[in-house]
Motif scaffolding. Structure first.
Motif, PDB file in Angstrom:
ATOM      1  N   GLN A 207      -0.511   8.755  -8.582  1.00  0.00           N
ATOM      2  CA  GLN A 207       0.355   7.703  -8.060  1.00  0.00           C
ATOM      3  C   GLN A 207       1.149   8.212  -6.862  1.00  0.00           C
ATOM      4  OE1 GLN A 207       3.711   6.832 -10.538  1.00  0.00           O
ATOM      5  NE2 GLN A 207       3.806   4.684  -9.926  1.00  0.00           N
TER       6      GLN A 207
ATOM      7  N   GLN B 166      -3.603  -0.403  -2.440  1.00  0.00           N
ATOM      8  CA  GLN B 166      -2.456  -0.963  -3.150  1.00  0.00           C
ATOM      9  C   GLN B 166      -2.860  -1.576  -4.489  1.00  0.00           C
ATOM     10  OE1 GLN B 166      -0.837  -3.339   0.060  1.00  0.00           O
ATOM     11  NE2 GLN B 166       1.027  -2.085   0.111  1.00  0.00           N
TER      12      GLN B 166
ATOM     13  N   ASN C 183       0.646   6.897  -3.199  1.00  0.00           N
ATOM     14  CA  ASN C 183       1.826   6.239  -2.639  1.00  0.00           C
ATOM     15  C   ASN C 183       2.137   6.745  -1.236  1.00  0.00           C
ATOM     16  OD1 ASN C 183       3.511   4.168  -3.374  1.00  0.00           O
ATOM     17  ND2 ASN C 183       4.227   5.235  -5.207  1.00  0.00           N
TER      18      ASN C 183
ATOM     19  N   LEU D 111      -3.286   1.220  -6.770  1.00  0.00           N
ATOM     20  CA  LEU D 111      -1.966   1.738  -7.135  1.00  0.00           C
ATOM     21  C   LEU D 111      -1.380   0.907  -8.274  1.00  0.00           C
ATOM     22  CD1 LEU D 111      -0.320   4.076  -6.172  1.00  0.00           C
ATOM     23  CD2 LEU D 111       0.529   2.689  -4.280  1.00  0.00           C
TER      24      LEU D 111
END
Lengths: 136, 136
Positions: A101, B84, A105, B87
């Motif tokens: 993550q 994303q 990110n 994620l």
DNA sequence: GCTTGACCTTCCATCTGCTGGATAGTTTAA
DNA sequence: TTAAACTATCCAGCAGATGGAAGGTCAAGC
């Protein structure tokens, strides 16, 4: 009880219940017509399995837990040991996912996300890091 | 380059590299003797795949990422969107695991873990909660 | 009595992402 | 020359189900 009745009670789909029988976790009786006939005890076991699986215990762990559950002379230490080992596995997975993550990110945060082909995410994946610093 | 050379360079085992070819992620040339012959470009792609997989991108996501990587007219927005979404998946998994961790932690904490058969973990799994309160 | 639909059965295939093993050909170093 | 260390293909198996086909059964309505 027919399979769909026990499915509703245990929260497990019929396919899964048949599968659990196939791998020897439960063994319901049969009616004359060949239909499976589930007892209250089967229901309790299936519910137990549903809960254990929802905590991510593997099928083999479930098998052990079920046999401990049925063994009234068990030592709770054995159960606790199994659960603690599983807890460690969960913690390890959380750690791994958090690491991913974090990395992802960073890549996502630095990507403009516009019509331009320049992409820090692809750069990161291809091993070209700090490409944004080139503008400095 | 032979497969073991590229395996060392990319960090992927030969079996995995052959598998990636089988599912159409790469397509190396062949030498006269039938051996696969990997180019530098193949190496870059494999390394890319290794990184993407280490971030838990699915094979299908990897396929898309690789084609975006090769498409020099891509929009970085497309890459960012994919990343994303992934994620979000990671975050969801972390959340799920944390929920499990919490539940399991409670069960484990309240279990004596001794020679006695009484076990709050098994009680919890069978749906009998607060069994320790019965002593009050 | 018959049909319709909702059940139930078994069996086999598929998913993800590899990994292991068997069998056989090839190359390389001693 | 020979043995080790490659390489190739092909098939099976892991976990944990899930989907679908083909067929038997049951209960309700006409």
């Amino acid at each position: 009880m027919n399979i769909s009745t026990i499915a509703n009670k245990s929260g497990l789909p019929p396919k899964t219940i048949r599968y659990y029988e196939e791998i020897g976790l439960i063994s319901p009786n049969r009616k004359q017509n060949g239909y499976r006939d589930y007892s209250e005890t089967d229901g309790i076991k299936l519910h137990f399995l549903q809960r254990a699986r929802s905590l991510n215990f593997s099928i083999e762990d479930c098998r052990k837990l079920l046999s401990l559950y049925e063994d009234k002379t068990r030592a709770s230490a054995d159960v606790k040991q199994l659960a603690q080992a599983h807890l460690k596995t969960i913690e390890r997975k959380i750690y791994e996912l958090k690491t991913m993550q974090e990395s992802l990110n960073k890549l996502v945060a630095s990507c403009h996300g516009d019509n331009d082909p320049d992409c820090t995410i692809l750069d990161g994946l291809s091993g070209v890091f700090n490409s944004t610093d080139k503008s400095k």
